[in-house]
Every structure is written in C-alpha cells, then in structure tokens.
Design a protein around this motif. Sequence first.
Motif, PDB file in Angstrom:
ATOM      1  N   HIS A   1       0.827  -1.206   0.000  1.00 37.60           N
ATOM      2  CA  HIS A   1       0.000   0.000   0.000  1.00 37.60           C
ATOM      3  C   HIS A   1       0.861   1.256   0.000  1.00 37.60           C
ATOM      4  CE1 HIS A   1      -3.060   2.892   0.722  1.00 37.60           C
ATOM      5  NE2 HIS A   1      -2.651   3.156   1.940  1.00 37.60           N
ATOM      6  N   HIS A   2       0.529   2.176  -0.925  1.00 35.22           N
ATOM      7  CA  HIS A   2       1.119   3.510  -0.955  1.00 35.22           C
ATOM      8  C   HIS A   2      -0.018   4.520  -0.928  1.00 35.22           C
ATOM      9  CE1 HIS A   2       5.056   1.820  -1.846  1.00 35.22           C
ATOM     10  NE2 HIS A   2       4.479   1.075  -2.773  1.00 35.22           N
ATOM     11  N   THR A   3       0.290   5.729  -0.498  1.00 33.71           N
ATOM     12  CA  THR A   3      -0.739   6.746  -0.362  1.00 33.71           C
ATOM     13  C   THR A   3      -1.487   6.997  -1.661  1.00 33.71           C
ATOM     14  OG1 THR A   3       0.586   7.813   1.350  1.00 33.71           O
ATOM     15  CG2 THR A   3      -1.162   9.125   0.370  1.00 33.71           C
ATOM     16  N   SER A   4      -0.808   6.855  -2.799  1.00 33.51           N
ATOM     17  CA  SER A   4      -1.430   7.153  -4.083  1.00 33.51           C
ATOM     18  C   SER A   4      -2.058   5.928  -4.742  1.00 33.51           C
ATOM     19  CB  SER A   4      -0.392   7.761  -5.037  1.00 33.51           C
ATOM     20  OG  SER A   4       0.692   6.867  -5.221  1.00 33.51           O
ATOM     21  N   GLN A   5      -2.162   4.812  -4.045  1.00 31.40           N
ATOM     22  CA  GLN A   5      -2.751   3.598  -4.597  1.00 31.40           C
ATOM     23  C   GLN A   5      -4.043   3.250  -3.871  1.00 31.40           C
ATOM     24  OE1 GLN A   5       0.307   0.615  -4.347  1.00 31.40           O
ATOM     25  NE2 GLN A   5       1.263   1.241  -6.262  1.00 31.40           N
ATOM     26  N   VAL A   6      -5.061   2.926  -4.633  1.00 33.27           N
ATOM     27  CA  VAL A   6      -6.349   2.549  -4.068  1.00 33.27           C
ATOM     28  C   VAL A   6      -6.257   1.158  -3.450  1.00 33.27           C
ATOM     29  CG1 VAL A   6      -8.791   2.178  -4.577  1.00 33.27           C
ATOM     30  CG2 VAL A   6      -7.517   3.941  -5.807  1.00 33.27           C
TER      31      VAL A   6
ATOM     32  N   ASP B   1      -1.019  11.988 -18.709  1.00 38.30           N
ATOM     33  CA  ASP B   1      -1.903  13.112 -18.974  1.00 38.30           C
ATOM     34  C   ASP B   1      -3.334  12.855 -18.520  1.00 38.30           C
ATOM     35  OD1 ASP B   1      -2.357  11.104 -20.773  1.00 38.30           O
ATOM     36  OD2 ASP B   1      -2.597  12.411 -22.518  1.00 38.30           O
ATOM     37  N   GLY B   2      -3.547  11.789 -17.769  1.00 35.70           N
ATOM     38  CA  GLY B   2      -4.884  11.461 -17.297  1.00 35.70           C
ATOM     39  C   GLY B   2      -5.034  11.735 -15.812  1.00 35.70           C
ATOM     40  N   PRO B   3      -6.225  11.491 -15.272  1.00 36.18           N
ATOM     41  CA  PRO B   3      -6.434  11.692 -13.835  1.00 36.18           C
ATOM     42  C   PRO B   3      -5.611  10.710 -13.015  1.00 36.18           C
ATOM     43  CG  PRO B   3      -8.312  10.573 -14.816  1.00 36.18           C
ATOM     44  CD  PRO B   3      -7.426  10.982 -15.949  1.00 36.18           C
ATOM     45  N   ARG B   4      -5.148  11.136 -11.861  1.00 34.47           N
ATOM     46  CA  ARG B   4      -4.351  10.271 -10.989  1.00 34.47           C
ATOM     47  C   ARG B   4      -4.646  10.630  -9.541  1.00 34.47           C
ATOM     48  NH1 ARG B   4      -1.539  14.391 -12.815  1.00 34.47           N
ATOM     49  NH2 ARG B   4      -0.067  15.529 -11.525  1.00 34.47           N
ATOM     50  N   TRP B   5      -4.433   9.647  -8.681  1.00 36.60           N
ATOM     51  CA  TRP B   5      -4.667   9.856  -7.254  1.00 36.60           C
ATOM     52  C   TRP B   5      -3.447  10.495  -6.606  1.00 36.60           C
ATOM     53  CZ3 TRP B   5      -9.387   9.603  -5.624  1.00 36.60           C
ATOM     54  CH2 TRP B   5     -10.297   8.720  -6.197  1.00 36.60           C
ATOM     55  N   LEU B   6      -3.683  11.492  -5.774  1.00 35.27           N
ATOM     56  CA  LEU B   6      -2.645  12.030  -4.906  1.00 35.27           C
ATOM     57  C   LEU B   6      -2.781  11.419  -3.516  1.00 35.27           C
ATOM     58  CD1 LEU B   6      -2.713  15.813  -5.895  1.00 35.27           C
ATOM     59  CD2 LEU B   6      -1.297  13.969  -6.838  1.00 35.27           C
ATOM     60  N   VAL B   7      -4.001  11.375  -3.011  1.00 30.45           N
ATOM     61  CA  VAL B   7      -4.326  10.657  -1.772  1.00 30.45           C
ATOM     62  C   VAL B   7      -5.473   9.724  -2.130  1.00 30.45           C
ATOM     63  CG1 VAL B   7      -5.024  10.825   0.640  1.00 30.45           C
ATOM     64  CG2 VAL B   7      -3.637  12.646  -0.377  1.00 30.45           C
ATOM     65  N   ALA B   8      -5.191   8.449  -2.255  1.00 30.06           N
ATOM     66  CA  ALA B   8      -6.183   7.500  -2.760  1.00 30.06           C
ATOM     67  C   ALA B   8      -7.083   6.982  -1.642  1.00 30.06           C
ATOM     68  CB  ALA B   8      -5.464   6.320  -3.433  1.00 30.06           C
ATOM     69  N   PRO B   9      -8.309   6.554  -1.966  1.00 27.89           N
ATOM     70  CA  PRO B   9      -9.185   5.940  -0.964  1.00 27.89           C
ATOM     71  C   PRO B   9      -8.552   4.669  -0.398  1.00 27.89           C
ATOM     72  CG  PRO B   9     -10.395   6.490  -2.968  1.00 27.89           C
ATOM     73  CD  PRO B   9      -8.951   6.654  -3.286  1.00 27.89           C
ATOM     74  N   ASP B  10      -8.616   4.511   0.916  1.00 28.57           N
ATOM     75  CA  ASP B  10      -7.964   3.360   1.537  1.00 28.57           C
ATOM     76  C   ASP B  10      -8.840   2.654   2.569  1.00 28.57           C
ATOM     77  OD1 ASP B  10      -7.991   5.299   3.479  1.00 28.57           O
ATOM     78  OD2 ASP B  10      -5.850   5.205   3.949  1.00 28.57           O
ATOM     79  N   THR B  11     -10.106   3.042   2.668  1.00 29.41           N
ATOM     80  CA  THR B  11     -10.989   2.421   3.644  1.00 29.41           C
ATOM     81  C   THR B  11     -12.421   2.496   3.147  1.00 29.41           C
ATOM     82  OG1 THR B  11     -11.836   2.568   5.927  1.00 29.41           O
ATOM     83  CG2 THR B  11     -11.149   4.618   4.883  1.00 29.41           C
TER      84      THR B  11
END
Length: 237
Positions: free
Chosen positions: A54-59, A179-189
């Motif tokens: 798990h990383h902050t930017s991964q769902v 060039d697409g949307p990306r997570w900076l802080v992804a949902p994790d719960t």
Amino acid sequence: MSTWLREKTPLRPAPARARAHAPAPVEADLGAEAVPCAEERRTGLLRRLRDQAHHTSQVTAEGAEWLASASPDRAATLARWEARPTAPAVLPCGTAFDVVNVPAVFGRRLLDRLWEEGPGSGPVAAHLGRMLLFAAPGTGQRLPALLGWEEWGEAVPPLLCHSTGDAVTIPPLAGAAEDGPRWLVAPDTRCPWLPGPEVVLWACVRVARATSAGDVRVSISPDADGGANVYDVSRRR
C-alpha cells in the motif's frame, strides 16, 4: 484487511432420470482448476489490490468498495473495473461524496494547510491542471454560500463544487496515464474521513490570508503536480 465474501449459490441435485442421461460436467475434467464463476472474476481485481504493497497514491480494496458504493449499480461498476482496471471511471456525487474542484496551485496550498495545521484530507485526485478534493456529501451545496459570507471569499479562486446531480471522472484503480487523472491521496478504507464545508472553508480562508499577507508557503511536495506520499494518512482525525 477484511476477507472479501462471495455469494455461493447451493446446487440442487438433478432428478434421477435426468442424471442418468446427462453428460458429465465440464468441471469434472478440470479438477481443482475449474473455470472461475462470474463473481470470482469480478472480485479478482480487489484480491490483487489487497495483495499489493500500500502507498498513499494507490487505491486499496476497501477504497475501491467505497468508490463503487457511489454508483447506483455497484456490481456493474466493479465488473467494469475488473475488465479495465487502468481506465478512468465516472461516478455520481451526492451520496458517498461531494467533490470540490480547485486550480492546481491553490489546491496544493489548500492541501498543505489541511495536513500541516488541520485534520488532513479525504481522497484527492489531480486532472487537467485541477485538484479534486473529495468531501462529505452536502459540501458542494453549502461551501459556495459560506465563501460568499466570508470577507476573504474574493481572494479564493472560483471553485467548482460538484454535488447531487453531478458526476466526476475519477482516476483508474491501477496505473494512470501521465496526462490522465491520478490519485494524490487514494481511498484506503470503506468509510474514509471526508472534510465538510466548514473544514474546507477554514483551509480556503487560511490560504487566502497567507496570500494577501505575502506569506505564501512553499508546498511540502516537490512540485505542484507531484505525488502526495508526504501526506501521512494515519494522521486523519
């Protein structure tokens, strides 16, 4: 993480006469490697999300379930993600979350205030030079009025607030185009903490005051479009 529970439909034995003339089931020739059922295929992506580091930017798997809860057809949304995990999706606002859409530079300063001096943030995404802050349902309807009452409201750039009746494009669950949307802080719960209108207002006013006073802080991230791994999600209140 919790175990993903799959529905199991018990098989009813066929009548004796039908069994006598019925062909042998295909699964019998496959042994333990039987063809997975549709439910198993649908949840394969979630199992892979559970297995990855798990990383902050991964769902996470739980975060994916929360996102899918915003859709009127949760099962169909999960099936689409299973088929195309690297494709963005469109989800409605107003039930699981609202979204506050802000310019990238202002949004980065907003995040810095929320994480350095406030309670942190909910999920955050970046797309087309904008930042999408996921907020509590109802925020998109109340925040514009609150900013209108504040003396610093004019110093805040125009915000796009998405609530009931709106839909937003969210980043893919796995991978993301440059060039697409990306997570900076992804949902994790399954039940993420989401800021309400008062929290977002507080952060906007803090940024506006700092900008007016010339006390603009350098972002704690390396660049305006960089990742947000520096945000410690364990600090969320």
